[in-house]
Design an enzyme around this catalytic site. Structure first.
Site, PDB file in Angstrom:
ATOM      1  CB  SER A 187      -0.924   0.108   1.205  1.00 17.42           C
ATOM      2  OG  SER A 187      -1.130  -1.041   1.856  1.00 17.42           O
ATOM      3  N   PRO A 221       0.937  -2.264   8.598  1.00 16.57           N
ATOM      4  CG  PRO A 221       2.115  -3.696   7.166  1.00 16.57           C
ATOM      5  CD  PRO A 221       0.750  -3.112   7.393  1.00 16.57           C
ATOM      6  N   GLY A 222       2.743  -0.237   8.061  1.00 11.35           N
ATOM      7  CA  GLY A 222       3.570   0.967   7.944  1.00 11.35           C
ATOM      8  C   GLY A 222       3.926   1.420   6.531  1.00 11.35           C
ATOM      9  N   GLY A 223       3.217   0.927   5.541  1.00  8.65           N
ATOM     10  CA  GLY A 223       3.531   1.328   4.151  1.00  8.65           C
ATOM     11  C   GLY A 223       3.409   2.835   3.943  1.00  8.65           C
ATOM     12  CG  ASP A 239      -3.196  -0.195  12.909  1.00  4.02           C
ATOM     13  OD1 ASP A 239      -3.691  -1.193  13.479  1.00  4.02           O
ATOM     14  OD2 ASP A 239      -3.354   0.045  11.705  1.00  4.02           O
ATOM     15  CG  ASP A 259     -11.261   4.027  17.782  1.00  2.57           C
ATOM     16  OD1 ASP A 259     -10.971   4.049  16.552  1.00  2.57           O
ATOM     17  OD2 ASP A 259     -12.432   4.024  18.201  1.00  2.57           O
ATOM     18  CG  ASP A 276      -4.821   2.597   3.790  1.00  2.00           C
ATOM     19  OD1 ASP A 276      -5.849   2.584   3.085  1.00  2.00           O
ATOM     20  OD2 ASP A 276      -3.881   1.804   3.619  1.00  2.00           O
ATOM     21  CE  LYS A 305     -10.129   1.354   2.446  1.00  2.00           C
ATOM     22  NZ  LYS A 305      -8.809   1.259   1.844  1.00  2.00           N
TER      23      LYS A 305
HETATM   24  C1  LIG Z   1      -5.371  -1.220   4.917  1.00  5.32           C
HETATM   25  S1  LIG Z   1      -4.612  -1.358   6.458  1.00  5.32           S
HETATM   26  C2  LIG Z   1      -3.465  -0.038   6.449  1.00  5.32           C
HETATM   27  C3  LIG Z   1      -2.238  -0.302   5.676  1.00  5.32           C
HETATM   28  C4  LIG Z   1      -1.210   0.785   5.872  1.00  5.32           C
HETATM   29  N1  LIG Z   1      -1.653   2.046   5.302  1.00  5.32           N
HETATM   30  C5  LIG Z   1       0.082   0.413   5.210  1.00  5.32           C
HETATM   31  O1  LIG Z   1       0.435   1.026   4.203  1.00  5.32           O
HETATM   32  O2  LIG Z   1       0.780  -0.480   5.704  1.00  5.32           O
HETATM   33  C6  LIG Z   1      -5.826  -0.766   7.543  1.00  5.32           C
HETATM   34  C7  LIG Z   1      -5.371  -0.655   8.985  1.00  5.32           C
HETATM   35  O3  LIG Z   1      -6.336   0.086   9.695  1.00  5.32           O
HETATM   36  C8  LIG Z   1      -6.362  -0.377  11.023  1.00  5.32           C
HETATM   37  N2  LIG Z   1      -7.615   0.053  11.653  1.00  5.32           N
HETATM   38  C9  LIG Z   1      -8.882  -0.268  11.312  1.00  5.32           C
HETATM   39  N3  LIG Z   1      -9.742   0.349  12.141  1.00  5.32           N
HETATM   40  C10 LIG Z   1      -8.998   1.061  13.013  1.00  5.32           C
HETATM   41  C11 LIG Z   1      -9.317   1.910  14.107  1.00  5.32           C
HETATM   42  N4  LIG Z   1     -10.564   2.142  14.461  1.00  5.32           N
HETATM   43  N5  LIG Z   1      -8.294   2.491  14.761  1.00  5.32           N
HETATM   44  C12 LIG Z   1      -7.004   2.277  14.405  1.00  5.32           C
HETATM   45  N6  LIG Z   1      -6.655   1.477  13.387  1.00  5.32           N
HETATM   46  C13 LIG Z   1      -7.636   0.884  12.691  1.00  5.32           C
HETATM   47  C14 LIG Z   1      -6.207  -1.887  10.882  1.00  5.32           C
HETATM   48  O4  LIG Z   1      -5.684  -2.447  12.074  1.00  5.32           O
HETATM   49  C15 LIG Z   1      -5.237  -1.991   9.709  1.00  5.32           C
HETATM   50  O5  LIG Z   1      -3.912  -2.149  10.158  1.00  5.32           O
END
Ligand SMILES: C[S@@+](CC[C@H](N)C(=O)[O-])C[C@H]1O[C@@H](n2cnc3c(N)ncnc32)[C@H](O)[C@@H]1O
Length: 363
Positions: A187, A221-223, A239, A259, A276, A305
């Protein structure tokens, strides 16, 4: 009769068609959008002869969500002889205004990919032939229109042009990016592409530079964090999931397992907010708008989305909700695009031009 050709992500022809139909209608250029499922493009047939050119100049390309490129169709050439495509293409180009560059392209489909090698090889002789006929400037010019040759099959092409002040600067409307080997997730490229598409390069040393603080909601994970860290920023990552150790080791990342919909920074020193989180668009929009209106960040980049159905309607509805909420403070500019790396989603960018104008470039 000239038409408009719009490139889009395959599978999103209906969205691109609905959008151009709407926008052209508001613009006073009636017509009809022709689509074929999964073709990767849409043709908008204008009812008035000059409307395609008018739209290509005046309908702001950056405001289109689903179009990757906007081209005025000058001619469509079928049954090109495979041993000499250049002669009939030159004949078709006769009378076209002088262009400053050529792009030989295809739809972004599997069939299109098979033609891409041919397109690369064909560019040089076609460029020479066009220059010989005086249809292309001797040297590349960024002030003249771009000539597009859009091959739908090896013997079938659309010849057209786009204006450099109102088009995508990228071949096929897609920035070519290499996946950074040390980025923790694919990502990462989404945010990098968004920077290329939304932030003018000459402003990177003010808006994407070291010393700025960023918050990444849904960071693991940090992209995305990787993109911010590699530009020298200090990042707060929110996260519940774990962040890549390589990022934590940079010393530029603080990770909170909180959150993302309720966490807020204690101080108003965040420049970038990126998000994201996979959630309903309405919830993401409400969160982003609250941060921006409260001035908890200066610029924001986030994904919405799209649902399975009514994707265009949902995108427009949510963007309008966002604009309505931002009107409370005023001065915001909202841009949205379905980027190459976006699948069932669009990327939204919000900033305040008058604030950006006050930024100083880094020494
Ligand atoms: C698509 S992934 C993100 C990928 C990230 N942008 C990357 O490049 O590695 C979505 C992330 O949103 C987190 N997430 C979903 N709902 C959340 C919330 N309410 N608070 C914090 N993190 C949340 C999930 O744990 C997940 O790691």
């Amino acid at each position: 009769m000239k038409h408009l050709l719009l490139y889009c992500r395959p599978g999103f022809e209906k969205e691109a068609a609905a959008e151009i139909q709407d926008r052209a209608g508001q613009f006073g250029c009636p017509g009809f959008a022709r689509t074929k499922d999964d073709s990767g493009f849409v043709i908008y047939e204008c009812f008035q002869p000059d409307d395609a050119d008018l739209m290509a100049r005046k309908l702001l390309f950056r405001e289109l969500i689903f179009a990757r490129q906007m081209v005025v169709v000058y001619a469509e050439v079928k049954d090109l002889p495979l041993d000499d495509r250049i002669t009939p293409l030159l004949a078709a180009a006769e009378g076209m205004e002088l262009c400053g560059d050529i792009r030989v392209e295809t739809p972004d489909t599997n069939d299109g990919k098979e033609l891409s090698r041919f397109c690369r090889k064909f560019t040089v002789p076609m460029r020479q032939a066009l220059r010989g006929k005086g249809l292309l400037t001797r040297n590349e010019s960024h002030t003249k229109p771009v000539l597009h040759l859009f091959f739908m099959a090896n013997n079938h092409a659309i010849l057209g042009y786009s204006y450099t002040f109102n088009n995508s600067p990228f071949h096929m409307g897609i920035p070519r990016l290499r996946f950074p080997a040390d980025a923790p997730s694919r990502s990462s490229l989404k945010l990098e592409e968004a920077f290329h598409v939304f932030i003018p390069r000459y402003e990177w040393d003010m808006r994407l530079t070291s010393g700025l603080r960023a918050v990444d909601l849904g960071a693991a994970p940090g992209g995305w964090t990787y993109q911010l860290v590699s530009r020298g920023m200090m990042v707060t990552a929110i996260d519940n999931g774990p962040m890549a150790q390589t990022l934590m080791d940079t010393g530029q990342v603080k990770h909170y397992r909180e959150d993302g919909f309720t966490w807020r920074p204690a101080r108003k020193n965040t420049y970038w907010l990126v998000c994201d989180m996979v959630e309903k668009p309405a919830r993401v929009v409400a969160t982003m708008a609250a941060w921006l209106v409260d001035e908890d960040c200066q610029e924001a980049m986030f994904n919405l989305k799209l649902p399975m159905k009514k994707r265009y309607g949902e995108a427009v509805h949510n963007l309008q909700q966002l604009k309505d909420k931002l009107a409370e403070l005023g001065g915001f500019e909202v841009q949205a695009k379905q980027l190459y790396h976006d699948r069932e989603e669009i990327t939204v960018h919000v900033y305040r031009p008058h604030k950006v104008a006050k930024l100083q470039p880094k020494e």
